[in-house]
Every structure is written in structure tokens, then in C-alpha cells.
Scaffold this motif. Structure first.
Motif, PDB file in Angstrom:
ATOM      1  N   LEU A 198       9.854   5.977  -7.982  1.00  0.00           N
ATOM      2  CA  LEU A 198       9.908   4.550  -8.266  1.00  0.00           C
ATOM      3  C   LEU A 198       8.786   4.090  -9.186  1.00  0.00           C
ATOM      4  CD1 LEU A 198      12.127   2.672  -7.156  1.00  0.00           C
ATOM      5  CD2 LEU A 198      11.928   4.797  -5.908  1.00  0.00           C
ATOM      6  N   GLY A 199       7.962   5.005  -9.664  1.00  0.00           N
ATOM      7  CA  GLY A 199       6.939   4.653 -10.634  1.00  0.00           C
ATOM      8  C   GLY A 199       5.617   4.188 -10.052  1.00  0.00           C
ATOM      9  N   TYR A 200       5.413   4.378  -8.743  1.00  0.00           N
ATOM     10  CA  TYR A 200       4.126   4.021  -8.151  1.00  0.00           C
ATOM     11  C   TYR A 200       3.123   5.128  -8.442  1.00  0.00           C
ATOM     12  CZ  TYR A 200       6.005   0.099  -5.443  1.00  0.00           C
ATOM     13  OH  TYR A 200       6.550  -1.097  -5.056  1.00  0.00           O
ATOM     14  N   THR A 201       1.970   4.761  -8.983  1.00  0.00           N
ATOM     15  CA  THR A 201       0.931   5.749  -9.301  1.00  0.00           C
ATOM     16  C   THR A 201       0.253   6.252  -8.037  1.00  0.00           C
ATOM     17  OG1 THR A 201       0.543   4.597 -11.390  1.00  0.00           O
ATOM     18  CG2 THR A 201      -1.131   6.182 -10.683  1.00  0.00           C
ATOM     19  N   HIS A 202       0.059   5.364  -7.064  1.00  0.00           N
ATOM     20  CA  HIS A 202      -0.622   5.728  -5.827  1.00  0.00           C
ATOM     21  C   HIS A 202       0.304   5.498  -4.632  1.00  0.00           C
ATOM     22  CE1 HIS A 202      -4.320   6.096  -8.106  1.00  0.00           C
ATOM     23  NE2 HIS A 202      -4.150   4.874  -8.579  1.00  0.00           N
ATOM     24  N   ALA A 203       0.442   6.522  -3.806  1.00  0.00           N
ATOM     25  CA  ALA A 203       1.308   6.415  -2.630  1.00  0.00           C
ATOM     26  C   ALA A 203       0.818   5.347  -1.662  1.00  0.00           C
ATOM     27  CB  ALA A 203       1.394   7.767  -1.915  1.00  0.00           C
ATOM     28  N   THR A 204      -0.485   5.094  -1.655  1.00  0.00           N
ATOM     29  CA  THR A 204      -1.015   4.077  -0.732  1.00  0.00           C
ATOM     30  C   THR A 204      -0.522   2.683  -1.135  1.00  0.00           C
ATOM     31  OG1 THR A 204      -3.037   4.022  -2.079  1.00  0.00           O
ATOM     32  CG2 THR A 204      -3.078   5.379  -0.081  1.00  0.00           C
ATOM     33  N   ASN A 205      -0.458   2.403  -2.437  1.00  0.00           N
ATOM     34  CA  ASN A 205       0.060   1.107  -2.887  1.00  0.00           C
ATOM     35  C   ASN A 205       1.545   0.976  -2.511  1.00  0.00           C
ATOM     36  OD1 ASN A 205      -2.423   0.581  -4.011  1.00  0.00           O
ATOM     37  ND2 ASN A 205      -1.819   1.158  -6.088  1.00  0.00           N
ATOM     38  N   PHE A 206       2.268   2.090  -2.663  1.00  0.00           N
ATOM     39  CA  PHE A 206       3.680   2.094  -2.284  1.00  0.00           C
ATOM     40  C   PHE A 206       3.831   1.824  -0.786  1.00  0.00           C
ATOM     41  CE2 PHE A 206       6.966   4.896  -0.389  1.00  0.00           C
ATOM     42  CZ  PHE A 206       8.088   4.158  -0.766  1.00  0.00           C
ATOM     43  N   SER A 207       3.026   2.481   0.031  1.00  0.00           N
ATOM     44  CA  SER A 207       3.120   2.316   1.484  1.00  0.00           C
ATOM     45  C   SER A 207       2.828   0.884   1.903  1.00  0.00           C
ATOM     46  CB  SER A 207       2.160   3.284   2.190  1.00  0.00           C
ATOM     47  OG  SER A 207       2.522   4.628   1.937  1.00  0.00           O
ATOM     48  N   THR A 208       1.847   0.273   1.252  1.00  0.00           N
ATOM     49  CA  THR A 208       1.503  -1.118   1.573  1.00  0.00           C
ATOM     50  C   THR A 208       2.669  -2.045   1.244  1.00  0.00           C
ATOM     51  OG1 THR A 208      -0.842  -0.707   1.164  1.00  0.00           O
ATOM     52  CG2 THR A 208      -0.094  -3.002   1.088  1.00  0.00           C
ATOM     53  N   ALA A 209       3.250  -1.866   0.056  1.00  0.00           N
ATOM     54  CA  ALA A 209       4.380  -2.716  -0.351  1.00  0.00           C
ATOM     55  C   ALA A 209       5.585  -2.482   0.557  1.00  0.00           C
ATOM     56  CB  ALA A 209       4.741  -2.415  -1.810  1.00  0.00           C
ATOM     57  N   PHE A 210       5.805  -1.234   0.934  1.00  0.00           N
ATOM     58  CA  PHE A 210       6.951  -0.893   1.789  1.00  0.00           C
ATOM     59  C   PHE A 210       6.808  -1.548   3.154  1.00  0.00           C
ATOM     60  CE2 PHE A 210       9.543   1.614   4.614  1.00  0.00           C
ATOM     61  CZ  PHE A 210      10.634   2.005   3.847  1.00  0.00           C
ATOM     62  N   ARG A 211       5.603  -1.443   3.755  1.00  0.00           N
ATOM     63  CA  ARG A 211       5.386  -2.033   5.073  1.00  0.00           C
ATOM     64  C   ARG A 211       5.524  -3.552   5.019  1.00  0.00           C
ATOM     65  NH1 ARG A 211       2.892  -0.645   9.853  1.00  0.00           N
ATOM     66  NH2 ARG A 211       2.207   1.381   9.064  1.00  0.00           N
ATOM     67  N   ARG A 212       5.055  -4.155   3.931  1.00  0.00           N
ATOM     68  CA  ARG A 212       5.157  -5.614   3.792  1.00  0.00           C
ATOM     69  C   ARG A 212       6.619  -6.046   3.695  1.00  0.00           C
ATOM     70  NH1 ARG A 212       2.182  -6.270  -0.636  1.00  0.00           N
ATOM     71  NH2 ARG A 212       0.249  -6.369   0.582  1.00  0.00           N
ATOM     72  N   GLU A 213       7.448  -5.227   3.056  1.00  0.00           N
ATOM     73  CA  GLU A 213       8.854  -5.576   2.869  1.00  0.00           C
ATOM     74  C   GLU A 213       9.684  -5.350   4.132  1.00  0.00           C
ATOM     75  OE1 GLU A 213      12.380  -6.791   0.997  1.00  0.00           O
ATOM     76  OE2 GLU A 213      10.280  -7.028   0.383  1.00  0.00           O
ATOM     77  N   PHE A 214       9.467  -4.201   4.811  1.00  0.00           N
ATOM     78  CA  PHE A 214      10.351  -3.823   5.907  1.00  0.00           C
ATOM     79  C   PHE A 214       9.731  -3.954   7.299  1.00  0.00           C
ATOM     80  CE2 PHE A 214      11.938  -1.301   2.248  1.00  0.00           C
ATOM     81  CZ  PHE A 214      13.209  -1.856   2.166  1.00  0.00           C
TER      82      PHE A 214
END
Length: 314
Positions: A287-303
Motif C-alpha cells: 500500500l506504499g507505507y514506508t514504515h510498518a509502524t505508521n501503517f499499524s497506527t493508521a490501521f488501528r485508528r480505522e478498525f
């Protein structure tokens, strides 16, 4: 009752731009005669441009299909059994009494998975004015020829209409009488399939109709290609608006900023990747996220839960 082999499915696919895949026998070139299903498939093309396909099958081998054709409106109604559909980042599981409608377009192939099951009964209704034999499309259908891209929409089939569709196979009508009954069913299904403007906010009327159609193209583009790199300028050019105009009108139309909508689409696709067995890092990279931690934060905020919880069991 007829039997349908892999070769039968492939011949049908050549007629309607559908690619069929058979996971259990994929790559076996000697399996053309392998029986995939038993049952009946009947088609009825109407003078108005509607085409019905009634399928009643025992699915012996699970199969997948990818539809790459074109139809201004396509409705799929499941009367019995289960079908899993994917269009871009949107997924739906259809069970008895549920349906989807969409605009079929080669740019956005419709993927379907039919698991092995004792009874799968489906009604497909396609409308394309190019198939009309009356020389013109009836005024009541003209609006279907100028629709903006119709999003994949799931809806429930009214019980009375479901029962009528189920009893169709037992009807003994022929000729004009049958055509009139099917035209009536087609119009009901088309009307239900189009539905209301689900994505619109109460402020939509301030956005002119032509701009609303272009905004819907942008929304669909984001929904079907969430993993692509989208710039505000590119999206604004697609909508024939200035970047500031797109920002304001997209929010007025859908109640969410344009890139917040894109983020939601990306995260839905990421959730699909995780459920398919990809790791958190792999899903983030896709999905184009450079850092998995940023992805995890966005994912948790969404779901409301971490992406690693989606990978449990894989």
C-alpha cells in the motif's frame, strides 16, 4: 440435467469476455473434459437490450471468474448458495436473497469465487443498449446509457420478487407473454439495483449534476485503485476542476476529505491482504507505507484493532 466441463466454461467465457480459473485443476492441460458442475444454464435476450442468464448448478469443483466485458448495468442475484465477489478494494459475500449491481467495465474487472456446493442458483441481468433490437432504447431506459460509473452496491431482494425469480423455471409461458414478464422483472431489478445516492450528503444539491458525475468518477478511481499513487492535481484534472474546487466539492458530496477517503480505501485493501495471509510488513509495502509502524497506527485508528490480529491463524 447437463454436465459442464472446464472446456464448456471456457467456451462460455470467450462469448462474454470472462476468464475462468479452476484452482484444483489449474495447469493441467489434459483436464479440459473434467466435470466442474451439473445443472442448467438458460439465457434470454430481450428486445430492450436486457439479457437474463438463469443458472441452477451443483458446483463439483470450486472455480473463479474474472469478467472483463462492458455493461452499463449488471445485477447479480443469488437465490441459493454462496458467491464471493471482489471489485477493486470492495468485497461482498452474496447469500440467498442478496444481490449486487454495478457498471461492468474492462478497467475494473469483476472477480467472483464460487466454492463447491450442492446448489448454486443465480440470476444475472445485464443491460447494454447495443444489444437492443428495436432500433432504439425505450425512453424509460435511456438514463441507463448515460450513467456515471455505478459503484458495486449490495442490496436485499424483496421476498416477493425472489419467489417470482425462483419460480421462473417452472413457468410454461412462451413468445411475447414470456418476453413481457421478463421485461417487467428486468425493470424492477434495474430500479432496485440503481437504488439511491447512498454516498451523498444533505448538501449535494449545491453541486451541479455534471460535476457530481465527475466527482463520482474520482471516487470510483480511488476505490478501485487505492494502491496507486494519486496526486491532488491528477484527481482534479480527472474531475475537470481546480485542486481547491475538488477538495471542497468532494467533501460536500461525500462528507469526507478526498484523501481521507483514499486512506479508508487503502486500509480496506490492506485488511484484505492481511486476511489472505500477507504479513503486516508486506501489506504495508503493497500500500506504499514506508514504515510498518505508521501503517499499524493508521490501521488501528480505522478498525479499532491492530493489523497483527488479522494475521492470527495464517
Amino acid at each position: 440435467m447437463h454436465t459442464f466441463s472446464r472446456a464448456d466454461f471456457e467456451r462460455f467465457g470467450q462469448l462474454y469476455d470472462i476468464e475462468f480459473r479452476f484452482p484444483a485443476i489449474q495447469g493441467d492441460t489434459s483436464a479440459d473434459d473434467h466435470i466442474v458442475a451439473r445443472g442448467e444454464v438458460t439465457e434470454h435476450s430481450l428486445a430492450s437490450g436486457f439479457r437474463f442468464t438463469f443458472s441452477s448448478l451443483q458446483v463439483l469443483e470450486a472455480y473463479e471468474s474474472v469478467s472483463c466485458g462492458h455493461a452499463p448495468l449488471l445485477a447479480l442475484i443469488v437465490l441459493d448458495g454462496t458467491v464471493e465477489l471482489t471489485l477493486g478494494s470492495v468485497e461482498h459475500v452474496l447469500t440467498p436473497g442478496t444481490a449486487v449491481s454495478m457498471q461492468l467495465h474492462p478497467d475494473y474487472p469483476l472477480q467472483a469465487y464460487q466454492p463447491a456446493q450442492k446448489h448454486l442458483e443465480i440470476v444475472a441481468l445485464a443491460f447494454d443498449p447495443r444489444g437492443a433490437s428495436l432500433g432504439h432504447v425505450s425512453p424509460s431506459l435511456h438514463g441507463l446509457t448515460t450513467l456515471p460509473r455505478v459503484p458495486l452496491r449490495k442490496w436485499d431482494v424483496p421476498v416477493a420478487l425472489k419467489e417470482l425469480l425462483q419460480t421462473y423455471a417452472g413457468l410454461t409461458m412462451t413468445g411475447v407473454q414470456k418476453d413481457l414478464v421478463l421485461e417487467g422483472l428486468a425493470l424492477q431489478l434495474a430500479g432496485l439495483g440503481l437504488g439511491g445516492e447512498e454516498h451523498e450528503s444533505p448538501h449535494v444539491p449545491v453541486v451541479p449534476v455534471q460535476q457530481r458525475q465527475r466527482l463520482e468518477l474520482v471516487r470510483q478511481h480511488l476505490e478501485f485503485t487505492p494502491d496507486h499513487h494519486h496526486t491532488l492535481k491528477d484527481l482534479a484534472d480527472m474531475a475537470a476542476m481546480s485542486p481547491s474546487g475538488l477538495r471542497a466539492k468532494f467533501r460536500a458530496m461525500y462528507g469526507v476529505p478526498v484523501f481521507d477517503y483514499r486512506r479508508k480505501c487503502r486500509l480496506r485493501l490492506a485488511k484484505h491482504y492481511l486476511e489472505q495471509g500477507f504479513s503486516v510488513e508486506q501489506s504495508a509495502n503493497k500500500l506504499g507505507y514506508t514504515h510498518a509502524t505508521n501503517f499499524s497506527t493508521a490501521f488501528r485508528r480505522e478498525f479499532g484493532f491492530s493489523p497483527r490480529q488479522c494475521t492470527v491463524g495464517h
